[in-house]
Design an enzyme around this catalytic site. Structure first.
Site, PDB file in Angstrom:
ATOM      1  N   ASP A  72     -25.654 -13.775  -3.503  1.00 33.73           N
ATOM      2  CA  ASP A  72     -25.908 -14.206  -2.122  1.00 33.73           C
ATOM      3  C   ASP A  72     -24.688 -14.907  -1.509  1.00 33.73           C
ATOM      4  O   ASP A  72     -24.797 -16.046  -1.023  1.00 33.73           O
ATOM      5  CB  ASP A  72     -27.104 -15.167  -2.048  1.00 33.73           C
ATOM      6  CG  ASP A  72     -28.406 -14.523  -2.495  1.00 33.73           C
ATOM      7  OD1 ASP A  72     -28.506 -13.281  -2.431  1.00 33.73           O
ATOM      8  OD2 ASP A  72     -29.317 -15.268  -2.890  1.00 33.73           O
ATOM      9  N   GLU A  96     -35.682  -9.426   2.564  1.00 36.72           N
ATOM     10  CA  GLU A  96     -35.268 -10.831   2.596  1.00 36.72           C
ATOM     11  C   GLU A  96     -33.793 -10.910   2.963  1.00 36.72           C
ATOM     12  O   GLU A  96     -33.129  -9.900   3.168  1.00 36.72           O
ATOM     13  CB  GLU A  96     -35.526 -11.495   1.238  1.00 36.72           C
ATOM     14  CG  GLU A  96     -34.817 -10.808   0.079  1.00 36.72           C
ATOM     15  CD  GLU A  96     -35.194 -11.385  -1.284  1.00 36.72           C
ATOM     16  OE1 GLU A  96     -35.940 -12.371  -1.351  1.00 36.72           O
ATOM     17  OE2 GLU A  96     -34.720 -10.832  -2.291  1.00 36.72           O
TER      18      GLU A  96
END
Ligand code: NAG
Length: 324
Positions: free
Chosen positions: A38, A203
Site C-alpha cells: 500500500d 478497497e
C-alpha cells in the site's frame, strides 16, 4: 509431491490468465529497499521522494528518484496511534498529501477482516522520520453493521474543499467531506463505488484529477497471503478505474457502466511475472509524467506478503482513460 503438483497447476493457470491481459508494460526499475505494501509516494519541493508503507508503524523511505535507491528512514508513528483500538500498533495504508504548509498522513487502525476500524492522521512540516505528530482520530470510523469499513483513506482537494475517500469491502468505497483544515469529517459518508458481486472485494481508493475529470482508482480482489491461500485465477488484486467530472461522482467506467453497480475499467492486472498489483496511487512526476505506483508480487521471487515489491508505470491518457 502432491503439493508441488498443485502449485504447478496454479502457476499454469496464472500464466494463461496473463496472456489474456498481455500488453501491459512491466514495472519500472526499483533499487535499494523495494519491499512495499500500500505505498504512498510524495515528491517534496526540493526533489526528494518519500515513500510510505504499511508496516513498521508506517515505514518511511527516501530516494532522489522514483527508481531509487530507496533507503529506509524509520517509522512515521513509532509510538503507535493515539486511537484506542486494536491495530493501533500495526497501522495500514498510508495516504500523504500537502495541506497548506504541512504534510498530512492518513492511516488506518484496524485488524484484518474487522469492521472495528478508524482513520487517523498525523502531520509533519518535512515528512522526515522523527518529524511526525500524531493527532489520532479524523472522526471517520466504523463498527460492525456499518455499510463500510473505515480503512484505506485518500484525501482529495476540490477547489477549497477537502474530501476523504475510504474503504472497504462491505458496501465498498465511501466519501466524506472534511473540515476546511482537512482534519475531521464534516459530513456523513456517501457511497461512490460498489462491486455487488461476491464478497464485494473492492478497497484502497485513490482519486486523481486530470483535465476536467476526477479519476477514481481502486484495488479489487484478494490482496494478501498468496503463498498460503491463492485465490482462483483472476480473483487476486487488480487496479481498476472510473471517472466523473465531479469529485462526488457519479463515477462511470470506460463503457459507461456505473461504478456503484459493478463498473470499473481494469488498468493493471496480473501479467507476465507481475501478480496481484494493487494498493496503488498516482503522482505527477517531473521526469516521467503521470505515474501509477503500486505493490505487486514478482512470481520469480515469491508469493508471500514479505516478497511484495514496489512497482510503477507511466500512465498513457490517450482517449481520456489511463492505461499502462
Ligand atoms: C498511448 O496509447 C495509444 C492508444 O492505445 C497509442 O496509440 C500510443 O502509442 C500510446 N502512447 C505511448 C507513448 O505509448
Amino acid at each position: 509431491m502432491f503439493l508441488s503438483k498443485f502449485c504447478g497447476s496454479l502457476l499454469a493457470s496464472v500464466a494463461l490468465l496473463s496472456s489474456a491481459v498481455s500488453g501491459q508494460a512491466n514495472p519500472g526499475g526499483c533499487t535499494g529497499d523495494c519491499w512495499t505494501h500500500d505505498p504512498a509516494v510524495v515528491r517534496r519541493d526540493d526533489g526528494v521522494y518519500f515513500r510510505f508503507n504499511t508496516g513498521n508503524r508506517i515505514g518511511i523511505l527516501k530516494s532522489n528518484s522514483i527508481t531509487g535507491p530507496w533507503v529506509f528512514q524509520g517509522s512515521a508513528i513509532p509510538a503507535g496511534s493515539k486511537i484506542n483500538l486494536a491495530g493501533r500498533d500495526d497501522l495500514w495504508a498510508p495516504d500523504v498529501s500537502k495541506v497548506g504548509n504541512l504534510y498530512y498522513l492518513y492511516y488506518s487502525v484496524s485488524t484484518f477482516g474487522s469492521q472495528n476500524s478508524a482513520i487517523g492522521y498525523a502531520t509533519s512540516p518535512t515528512m522526515e522520520a522523527g518529524s511526525w505528530t500524531d493527532h489520532g482520530a479524523t472522526g471517520v470510523s466504523s463498527t460492525p453493521g456499518r455499510p463500510y469499513n473505515a480503512i484505506d483513506a485518500n484525501l482529495v482537494k476540490d477547489g477549497d474543499s477537502y474530501y476523504l475517500n475510504f474503504g472497504s469491502f462491505w458496501a465498498n468505497t465511501h466519501q466524506v467531506r472534511m473540515s476546511a483544515d482537512a482534519r475531521t469529517a464534516s459530513s456523513s459518508a456517501v457511497q461512490i463505488q460498489y462491486q455487488p458481486s461476491g464478497s464485494h472485494p473492492a478497497e484502497g481508493p485513490f482519486m486523481y484529477y486530470r483535465s476536467g475529470y476526477y479519476y477514481l482508482f481502486w484495488s479489487e480482489g484478494t490482496c494478501c497471503g498468496y503463498d498460503r491461500n491463492r485465490p482462483a485465477p483472476g480473483a487476486e488484486y487488480k487496479i481498476r478505474v472510473c471517472r466523473s467530472n465531479s469529485v462526488n461522482g457519479p463515477f462511470v467506467d470506460k463503457a459507461g457502466v456505473s461504478c456503484t453497480q459493478g463498473g470499473g475499467t481494469t488498468v493493471l492486472a496480473s501479467h507476465g511475472y507481475v501478480y496481484g498489483p494493487g494498493g496503488q496511487g498516482v503522482m505527477a512526476d517531473p521526469s516521467h509524467g503521470t505515474v501509477l505506483y503500486y505493490h505487486y508480487v514478482d512470481t520469480r521471487v515469491g508469493f508471500a506478503d514479505g516478497d511484495k515489491k514496489f512497482g510503477w508505470n507511466i500512465l498513457n491518457w490517450s482517449g481520456g482513460w489511463p492505461s499502462v
